[in-house]
Design a protein around this motif. Structure first.
Motif, mmCIF file in Angstrom:
data_model
loop_
_atom_site.group_PDB
_atom_site.id
_atom_site.type_symbol
_atom_site.label_atom_id
_atom_site.label_comp_id
_atom_site.label_asym_id
_atom_site.label_seq_id
_atom_site.Cartn_x
_atom_site.Cartn_y
_atom_site.Cartn_z
ATOM 1 N N GLY A 15 0.752 -1.240 0.000
ATOM 2 C CA GLY A 15 0.000 0.000 0.000
ATOM 3 C C GLY A 15 0.776 1.281 0.000
ATOM 4 N N ASN A 384 -2.929 1.078 10.288
ATOM 5 C CA ASN A 384 -3.347 1.594 8.979
ATOM 6 C C ASN A 384 -4.475 2.615 9.128
ATOM 7 O OD1 ASN A 384 -1.502 0.009 7.583
ATOM 8 N ND2 ASN A 384 -2.947 -1.697 7.317
ATOM 9 N N ARG A 387 -2.952 5.916 10.414
ATOM 10 C CA ARG A 387 -2.246 6.631 9.340
ATOM 11 C C ARG A 387 -3.241 7.301 8.392
ATOM 12 N NH1 ARG A 387 1.904 2.575 10.186
ATOM 13 N NH2 ARG A 387 0.646 1.001 9.134
ATOM 14 N N ALA A 388 -4.328 6.597 8.076
ATOM 15 C CA ALA A 388 -5.341 7.179 7.192
ATOM 16 C C ALA A 388 -5.996 8.395 7.834
ATOM 17 C CB ALA A 388 -6.388 6.126 6.837
ATOM 18 N N SER A 399 -5.051 8.436 1.792
ATOM 19 C CA SER A 399 -4.023 7.551 1.246
ATOM 20 C C SER A 399 -2.692 8.251 1.033
ATOM 21 C CB SER A 399 -4.509 6.941 -0.074
ATOM 22 O OG SER A 399 -4.769 7.955 -1.025
ATOM 23 N N CYS A 582 -5.036 1.127 1.379
ATOM 24 C CA CYS A 582 -3.698 1.017 1.978
ATOM 25 C C CYS A 582 -2.903 -0.141 1.413
ATOM 26 C CB CYS A 582 -3.810 0.879 3.492
ATOM 27 S SG CYS A 582 -4.587 -0.666 4.032
ATOM 28 N N CYS A 588 -7.488 -1.835 6.299
ATOM 29 C CA CYS A 588 -7.072 -0.436 6.348
ATOM 30 C C CYS A 588 -7.698 0.328 7.493
ATOM 31 C CB CYS A 588 -7.415 0.251 5.026
ATOM 32 S SG CYS A 588 -6.593 -0.482 3.590
#
Length: 955
Positions: A15, A384, A387-388, A399, A582, A588
């Motif tokens: 990703g 994930n 982070r998103a 992303s 991701c 994700c």
């Protein structure tokens, strides 16, 4: 949050989050004198794997940067214009490359917001300054990451740390065209900005700043030599004592027409008038009642005063570091503060103590039974999702790419560090320890078990997609040292943490918060204490604590728009659309919360667990000002002598372990007493203790205070209620009797009263039930003390029958539900309360009187700017946090609320200085004091904000 969450598949996918766990891994540089964060440096980084323009730290062993090397966040004006989104109104541009770039990238500044001045030319390498240097250019300080690097075409190397002596400072000013003997004639900055810098210099004489030389001359600058007509900025620099310049002699071989002379003298008169007007405005903060009686507020052409509050000297951006137990604790309990900080361009780093692996099932309720448990994969899915969520807050694109690397820690293990490529000031640090997996139950392999000594070490739980491949385990001290290393690396000025003393439910005696939350917060307490004690080359820092699960049992603190924005970020974290943006087989986001991302109404609220008092600024009989805030675990004191004296401070009073939040009271003899709470850890886990302490001024007007004296605590043991007491509320009644009140762990009111001989009585029980937050107290016109406390449904009050008597019983006020913080002030013969309306952020007020029992008069809605938290009130001025995180103020009935560009920690505070002047102060995210003032008159406005003391570098 906590709990039990996991993912479908085992490994990472290809990703958007780029990583190289082996030889190609990045190596964030540790502080000076360390490798990584205290341990041996891993293999050299493959810098070719970084995308173009990405920030790529390098090992400390690299040679010094060659001349002309650019900062990794400052590649070129063109690159920034293409990559960086528009700067929020009033915020610093995170990468301040040049005047042209700023003009193209930044939107027009709103009225009253600080506007950075154009930079004539970047300083040469010889003039380079350390990012923490107080003389550094503000924009450069904004651009620098927590630990600064530079790079050239061959590789990245540490930025040289050069002292900014007088010569270097002068050369830098000359190069920038903002000061120095050869730079003054080239100055093109707007007069208003020059005045602001001049006022800031006058208010902050204690240390060097980045002000131009002309601004530093202030009011006493002499008139220029004859030889040319002065420009408006130059006249503005000279200030109010400047004499009118003599007319310039005619050039050789030329004549000057009488009309031209008259025109020139008319210009000079205009300049002098302009200087006088601006000097009058700048005196609002310093000149107090007498000056205000002689000066009129600047008026708009229609005759009505229109002067929005402005910042004279732009604040240091400050650096925010958050320490939480699980992925999503920051989104649930620290937002929208987190989003505000990111949107404003502040460097923000979030540190996650545990992996949050829970039961390893990454599925909603419908698929829980059929989804296999996989703890490493669920930990990866939660990473994930975080982070998103951060990418969306910072760039609008969930992303957006991250650079992931492995960093050795000071505790002997390894951490994953993620850097958002598009916004490299946004970092995530994953320590990846095991979580408890249960809110209340006793689990030895947990932060709680490690704290209590039930296990000697807590093992790691590595996410399946992490570049960290080597497992490790930490002792209690190693966890603390790991956090100290992170603090050394990022050098925060604001540290955010969860509530270390959340309490228990009175009926079940279960914790009101997850055990990982508050034991993680206790580890953060130990780490910040060790950092403050052992690390000297660092800036001051303030701490903000946040309430956890119990937010769901309190009235909503956020208005619908802010609650929706908070929920949108949680929806991103929860991965509602199930699109594999991701590229990870683990998923994700956190599907465990996808059925109800709002949690237990947590998306509707935010509440500070400490630091909500609005009485930390006070004045004395000589019109001096005194401010008390906690920095580095000690009480910091700032003082301005009289109306026109210079500010001193911050001076750290002796004594460590102080918790955020101070209250002050003036005693009968004119001395000031400062009250707060102090945390001590002892040698055994059960020794953890939070107690009420106070210090008294040696004599009125003295900057010397006595030692901290303990009033103890109504809690007998930490195990009973997790040492859950509020900060003290203090007041003096009409007889001069001093009393301090706290909410105890059982949610009742307790208090101690000082006796005639100076001793204190025992902790009395005053009853009440379901009390939350910190009580508020004030004295009415008859000298009777009143005390108030919020519950989940209303406000409860107590009143003395007469001065010197004991408090009467708890009395229902009949007020509607309020958000937690209350502010009380004696006025209009009674005590006026200010609080916020749940679900809107509007400020409300009511007058309470004590004749014939406690009575409520005239509940009024005052509007606001959809904020939350404490409201301070003095004279005609109201101020509090707005939506967006800035300070909002109401300076008169019928006038609109104004928004300041200042973002701040904790609560604002205000006080009357004499009879006709209101002073207002906040602590910025840079851990620096900012003050302003206003005449107590219907048509007055706030003077420009003034920073106190030098920029925040090292103590």
């Amino acid at each position: 949050m906590s709990d039990a969450r996991p993912g479908p598949g085992p490994g990472p996918g290809p990703g958007a989050a780029r990583q190289d766990p082996e030889a190609g891994a990045w190596e964030p540089q540790g502080p000076s004198g360390h490798r990584g964060w205290g341990q041996a440096t891993p293999p050299a980084a493959d810098r070719h794997s970084a995308p173009a323009g990405a920030w790529a730290p390098q090992s400390q062993a690299a040679p010094p940067s060659p001349a002309g090397a650019r900062h990794p966040q400052d590649p070129s004006a063109a690159a920034r214009e293409q990559a960086a989104p528009p700067n929020p109104a009033g915020a610093w541009h995170p990468q301040d490359p040049s005047a042209a770039a700023r003009e193209q990238a930044a939107p027009p500044n709103p009225a009253g917001a600080w506007a950075p001045q154009p930079q004539a030319a970047p300083p040469s390498p010889a003039q380079a300054r350390h990012p923490q240097d107080p003389s550094a250019h503000p924009a450069r300080e904004q651009a620098a990451p927590p630990a600064a690097w530079r790079r050239d075409g061959a590789g990245e190397v540490p930025e040289p740390r050069l002292p900014a002596g007088r010569k270097a400072t002068r050369r830098a000013r000359e190069a920038e065209g903002t000061g120095g003997r050869r730079g003054r004639a080239k100055t093109t900055a707007a007069p208003e900005a020059k005045h602001g810098r001049r006022r800031a210099a006058a208010a902050s004489p204690a240390g060097p700043t980045s002000l131009p030389e002309g601004a530093k001359r202030g009011r006493r600058a002499k008139a220029p030599a004859t030889g040319g007509s002065p420009t408006a900025p130059e006249g503005a620099k000279r200030g109010r004592r400047a004499a009118a310049p003599a007319p310039a002699p005619a050039a050789t071989g030329s004549r000057t027409a009488p009309q031209a002379k008259g025109h020139r003298w008319a210009g000079v008169v205009k300049v002098v008038a302009f200087c006088a007007a601006t000097a009058a405005g700048s005196m609002l903060l310093l000149r107090g009642n007498d000056a205000l009686a002689r000066l009129e507020s600047p008026a708009a052409p229609d005759g009505k005063a229109k002067a929005p509050a402005a910042v004279a000297d732009a604040p240091d951006p400050g650096r925010v570091l958050q320490i939480v137990a699980h992925p999503d604790d920051d989104l649930y309990f620290m937002n929208p503060d987190l989003r505000y900080s990111i949107s404003a361009g502040h460097p923000v780093t979030s540190v996650y103590l545990t992996s949050g692996e829970a039961d390893g099932i990454n599925a909603g309720s419908a698929k829980q039974a059929t989804t296999p448990a996989n703890k490493p994969a669920y930990a990866e899915a939660r990473q994930n999702g975080i982070r998103a969520a951060y990418a969306k807050m910072a760039t609008g694109d969930r992303s957006s790419a991250w650079k992931r690397t492995v960093v050795p820690t000071k505790g002997g293990g390894h951490a994953e560090v993620d850097v958002l490529v598009a916004k490299p000031q946004v970092n995530l640090v994953w320590l990846q320890l095991r979580e408890a997996g249960t809110v209340y139950d006793d689990v030895p392999d947990s932060l709680h078990g490690l704290w209590d000594g039930k296990v000697p070490r807590l093992e790691s739980m590595l996410a399946s997609g992490t570049p960290v491949k080597q497992r490790f385990a930490y002792t209690k001290d190693q966890v603390v040292q790991t956090l100290v290393g992170v603090l050394e690396q990022y050098r925060p000025t604001t540290v955010r943490s969860q509530d270390p003393t959340p309490g228990r439910h009175p009926d079940t005696k279960r914790y009101t918060d997850h055990q990982d939350h508050f034991y993680g917060a206790r580890f953060a307490q130990l780490a910040t204490a060790a950092y403050a004690k052992d690390v000297k080359d660092r800036p001051h820092f303030a701490v903000q604590n946040y309430l956890g699960y119990f937010n769901g049992s309190l009235p909503s603190a956020l208005d619908p728009d802010e609650a929706k924005a908070k929920l949108d970020i949680l929806d991103t974290y929860a991965w509602l659309d199930r699109q594999n943006h991701c590229g990870s087989d683990a998923g994700c986001g956190d599907l465990k919360i996808s059925d109800h991302p709002a949690g237990n109404r947590w998306s509707d609220s935010i509440n500070y667990a400490r630091g909500t008092s609005t009485s930390w600024l006070t004045s004395d009989a000589e019109y001096g000002l005194w401010a008390f805030k906690v920095l580095d675990g000690q009480v910091a004191l700032w003082h301005r002598k009289g109306l026109i004296g210079r500010w001193s401070g911050p001076v750290l009073l002796p004594g460590t372990g102080m918790d955020p939040g101070m209250s002050t009271v003036t005693l009968k003899d004119g001395r000031i007493a400062a009250f707060g709470t102090r945390t001590s850890f002892g040698t055994k886990p059960a020794d953890y203790r939070r107690e009420v302490v106070y210090a008294v001024q040696q004599r009125p007007g003295s900057e010397e205070f006595g030692e901290w004296q303990s009033l103890g605590t109504p809690e007998t043991a930490d195990e009973n209620w997790t040492s859950d007491i509020s900060a003290p509320a203090v007041s003096v009644d009409g007889t001069g009797q001093l009393a301090a009140y706290v909410r105890d762990g059982a949610s009742t009111l307790r208090g101690r009263v000082q006796q005639a001989g100076g001793g204190w009585g025992p902790w009395e029980k005053y009853g009440g039930a379901d009390l939350h937050g910190t009580p508020a107290t004030a004295t009415d016109g008859a000298g009777r003390r009143m005390v108030f406390s919020s519950t989940s449904k209303t406000v409860v009050g107590w009143v003395q029958p007469k001065p010197g008597a004991a408090l009467g019983p708890a009395t229902a006020t009949g007020l509607p539900d309020t958000t937690l913080p209350l502010t009380a002030e004696g006025r209009e013969g009674g005590v006026r309360l200010w609080f916020r309306k749940p679900g809107s952020g509007n400020v409300r007020t009511a007058l309470l009187t004590g004749d014939g029992g406690l009575k409520v008069n005239h509940l009024t809605d005052l509007g606001g700017l959809q904020g939350f938290g404490s409201v301070t009130a003095s004279g005609h001025v109201l101020a509090g946090r707005t939506a967006g995180g800035q300070l909002g103020s109401d300076v008169g009935r019928g006038r609109p609320w104004e928004r300041s560009p200042l973002m701040f920690v904790g609560a604002p505070s205000s006080t009357m200085t004499g009879k006709n002047l209101v002073s207002l102060a906040v602590m910025g995210l840079d851990a620096r004091l900012y003050v302003t003032s206003s005449a107590d008159a219907p048509d007055a406005h706030l003077a420009p904000w003034q920073p106190v003391g030098p920029r925040n570098t090292a103590p």
